[in-house]
Design an enzyme around this catalytic site. Structure first.
Site, mmCIF file in Angstrom:
data_model
loop_
_atom_site.group_PDB
_atom_site.id
_atom_site.type_symbol
_atom_site.label_atom_id
_atom_site.label_comp_id
_atom_site.label_asym_id
_atom_site.label_seq_id
_atom_site.Cartn_x
_atom_site.Cartn_y
_atom_site.Cartn_z
ATOM 1 N N SER A 125 0.701 -1.203 0.293
ATOM 2 C CA SER A 125 0.304 -0.003 0.102
ATOM 3 C C SER A 125 0.856 1.270 -0.097
ATOM 4 O O SER A 125 2.056 1.668 0.604
ATOM 5 C CB SER A 125 -0.765 0.360 1.026
ATOM 6 O OG SER A 125 -1.629 1.425 1.792
ATOM 7 N N TYR A 150 -1.523 -0.232 10.709
ATOM 8 C CA TYR A 150 -1.775 -1.274 9.844
ATOM 9 C C TYR A 150 -0.808 -1.529 8.648
ATOM 10 O O TYR A 150 -0.015 -1.891 8.497
ATOM 11 C CB TYR A 150 -3.050 -1.026 9.272
ATOM 12 C CG TYR A 150 -3.398 -0.960 7.820
ATOM 13 C CD1 TYR A 150 -2.997 -0.271 6.804
ATOM 14 C CD2 TYR A 150 -3.285 -2.070 7.217
ATOM 15 C CE1 TYR A 150 -2.949 0.340 4.794
ATOM 16 C CE2 TYR A 150 -3.834 -2.376 5.750
ATOM 17 C CZ TYR A 150 -3.388 -1.636 4.549
ATOM 18 O OH TYR A 150 -3.438 -1.283 3.155
ATOM 19 N N LYS A 154 2.123 -3.322 6.664
ATOM 20 C CA LYS A 154 2.460 -3.337 5.491
ATOM 21 C C LYS A 154 4.207 -3.425 4.917
ATOM 22 O O LYS A 154 5.187 -4.430 4.624
ATOM 23 C CB LYS A 154 1.735 -2.558 4.650
ATOM 24 C CG LYS A 154 0.637 -2.329 4.929
ATOM 25 C CD LYS A 154 -0.166 -3.918 3.830
ATOM 26 C CE LYS A 154 -1.061 -4.737 3.340
ATOM 27 N NZ LYS A 154 -1.169 -5.402 3.102
HETATM 28 C C1 WQD Z 1 -9.958 9.241 1.188
HETATM 29 C C2 WQD Z 1 -10.171 10.627 1.911
HETATM 30 C C3 WQD Z 1 -10.450 11.075 3.821
HETATM 31 C C4 WQD Z 1 -13.889 8.973 4.374
HETATM 32 C C5 WQD Z 1 -6.905 3.842 3.515
HETATM 33 C C6 WQD Z 1 -5.412 3.661 3.868
HETATM 34 C C7 WQD Z 1 -5.115 2.711 2.526
HETATM 35 C C8 WQD Z 1 -6.039 1.656 1.631
HETATM 36 C C9 WQD Z 1 -7.298 2.442 1.486
HETATM 37 C C10 WQD Z 1 -6.084 -0.237 1.918
HETATM 38 C C11 WQD Z 1 -9.161 10.969 3.071
HETATM 39 C C12 WQD Z 1 -11.818 10.968 3.026
HETATM 40 C C13 WQD Z 1 -12.998 9.145 3.905
HETATM 41 C C14 WQD Z 1 -15.275 9.271 4.419
HETATM 42 C C15 WQD Z 1 -13.833 10.885 4.420
HETATM 43 N N1 WQD Z 1 -6.486 1.062 2.943
HETATM 44 N N2 WQD Z 1 -12.660 10.838 3.557
HETATM 45 N N3 WQD Z 1 -14.540 10.959 4.221
HETATM 46 O O1 WQD Z 1 -7.367 6.962 3.690
HETATM 47 O O2 WQD Z 1 -6.256 7.500 1.688
HETATM 48 O O3 WQD Z 1 -6.124 4.687 2.624
HETATM 49 O O4 WQD Z 1 -8.015 3.472 2.622
HETATM 50 O O5 WQD Z 1 -5.819 -1.494 1.329
HETATM 51 O O6 WQD Z 1 -4.037 2.010 3.085
HETATM 52 O O7 WQD Z 1 -4.561 3.845 4.363
HETATM 53 O O8 WQD Z 1 -8.515 6.348 2.318
HETATM 54 O O9 WQD Z 1 -10.672 6.013 1.075
HETATM 55 O O10 WQD Z 1 -10.369 5.988 4.079
HETATM 56 O O11 WQD Z 1 -10.104 8.413 2.241
HETATM 57 O O12 WQD Z 1 -13.587 13.061 3.924
HETATM 58 O O13 WQD Z 1 -16.610 9.187 5.316
HETATM 59 O O14 WQD Z 1 -11.699 10.751 1.435
HETATM 60 O O15 WQD Z 1 -9.979 12.058 4.800
HETATM 61 O O16 WQD Z 1 -8.381 12.325 2.320
HETATM 62 P P1 WQD Z 1 -7.223 6.766 2.544
HETATM 63 P P2 WQD Z 1 -10.048 6.594 2.164
#
Ligand code: WQD
Length: 339
Positions: A125, A150, A154
């Site tokens: 990741s 997490y 990785k």
């Molecule tokens: C994306 C953006 C949130 C939800 C993580 C892990 C990565 C992978 C994918 C597993 C961010 C914003 C999110 C919400 C929001 N995991 N958001 N409201 O954190 O980039 O990555 O998940 O494989 O390893 O680190 O993904 O989709 O959680 O967030 O505003 O209800 O959307 O703040 O900026 P992230 P995400």
């Protein structure tokens, strides 16, 4: 026909990869403990390819069961997805993550060495980069201290692979995903998060379909053009195809080192608000959302430098974020029987 074991193969990325593997002519075997996937995902795979993968429900933390599987099944390669992957949950329950993400890798690799299974693709990741100093991110960017257990699993997993490749005949490739979104065009398979979605796009689609009241946008006061965080959203089918190409590279012994790493992204950064607006536009829906406080642990901006995968793997994304958001919406409506 070469046999490929896909661990976590009923999960979101695993199931899409199982489809692409079958369509590329591989025989697919799937192990999944069904902790974060439904058994009926198998039906979705069959509906697309017409071929039912060999499936066994196995908890990879049970060493004897892992050994028993490999006594009974000969495989030529492994794509290892099975792991816990919720960043927030890992902070609250680190030992679950260190056990489930690391013991399982060790038991699998022990079997690779024992049975001379030398081709191993690992699901890594972009989280290993933390908040990078430079953007876009290349594979040479320093791995930063993990921001969650997490992410740490990785990083540790990649280090384990380096050591095992050095000490054995194992050849491995770690694929560092950015943000996978979307669903197979058939809407036979897609993202099915259990409970409240942690990730942005499933929360968006569940809000649009009426399952959630409104989307919370975690902060609009970041140093970005519109104040919301930037990520690299990649269509899950593009991501799945990259796994087949990477595995074929190992089968064909085209890898230049025993252990290689590739970023899998589009190379394009999109902010949360840009994703929301694109979702509304491409699907002609109005999304109910509000701006709330920042989410702890979020990095401001990450997106991939995709040149290594393009030059070495000959792979780059073909689908746009808009296509992914359109497929995600079709999938959500189908799952909720709201065609
Ligand atoms: C994306 C953006 C949130 C939800 C993580 C892990 C990565 C992978 C994918 C597993 C961010 C914003 C999110 C919400 C929001 N995991 N958001 N409201 O954190 O980039 O990555 O998940 O494989 O390893 O680190 O993904 O989709 O959680 O967030 O505003 O209800 O959307 O703040 O900026 P992230 P995400």
């Amino acid at each position: 026909m070469r046999k490929v074991l896909v661990t976590g193969g009923l999960g979101y990325i695993g199931s899409h990869t199982a489809v692409e593997l079958q369509e590329a002519g591989f025989e697919v075997l799937i192990i999944d403990d069904l902790s974060n996937a439904e058994l009926n995902v198998l039906d979705g795979i069959v509906a697309i390819t017409g071929t039912r993968p060999h499936f066994e429900k196995i908890d990879l933390r049970v060493k004897n069961d892992v050994e028993d599987f490999f006594r009974r099944n000969k495989v030529d390669g492994i794509i290892h997805f099975a792991a816990s992957k919720a960043v927030g949950e890992s902070v609250e329950n680190p030992l679950l993550y260190y056990e489930n993400n690391l013991h399982t890798l060790n038991y699998l690799l022990q079997q690779c060495v024992k049975h001379n299974i030398d081709n191993f693709i690992f699901s890594s990741s972009c989280t290993v980069y933390g908040q990078p100093d430079e953007l876009p991110i290349t594979e040479d960017a320093p791995v930063q201290p993990a921001m969650s257990p997490y992410g740490n699993t990785k990083q540790i997993s990649e280090e384990i692979l380096v050591d095992v490749c050095h000490a054995s005949n194992l050849q491995a490739i770690s694929l560092r995903y950015f943000n996978p979104i979307g669903a197979h065009d058939s809407t036979e398979i897609g993202e099915l998060p259990k409970g409240t979605p942690q990730n942005l796009v499933p929360f968006i689609t569940q809000t649009a379909v009426g399952l959630r009241d409104e989307l919370s946008v975690f902060g609009d006061d970041y140093p970005t053009p519109d104040g919301s965080c930037i990520r690299d959203y990649i269509h899950v089918v593009d991501l799945a195809e990259a796994h087949v190409i990477a595995l074929q590279r190992l089968f064909d012994k085209k890898n230049e080192q025993d252990y290689e790493v590739f970023n899998l992204g589009t190379g394009r950064g999109s902010s949360v608000l840009e994703v929301v607006n694109a979702f509304e536009k491409v699907n002609s829906v109005k999304l109910n959302y509000k701006i709330v406080d920042r989410r702890p642990g979020d990095v401001i901006s990450v997106y991939a430098d995709t040149s290594k995968a393009a030059e070495v793997l000959g792979w780059k994304t073909k689908k746009t974020m808009e296509e992914a958001l359109e497929s995600a919406w079709r999938w959500e409506k189908k799952v909720r029987n709201k065609q």
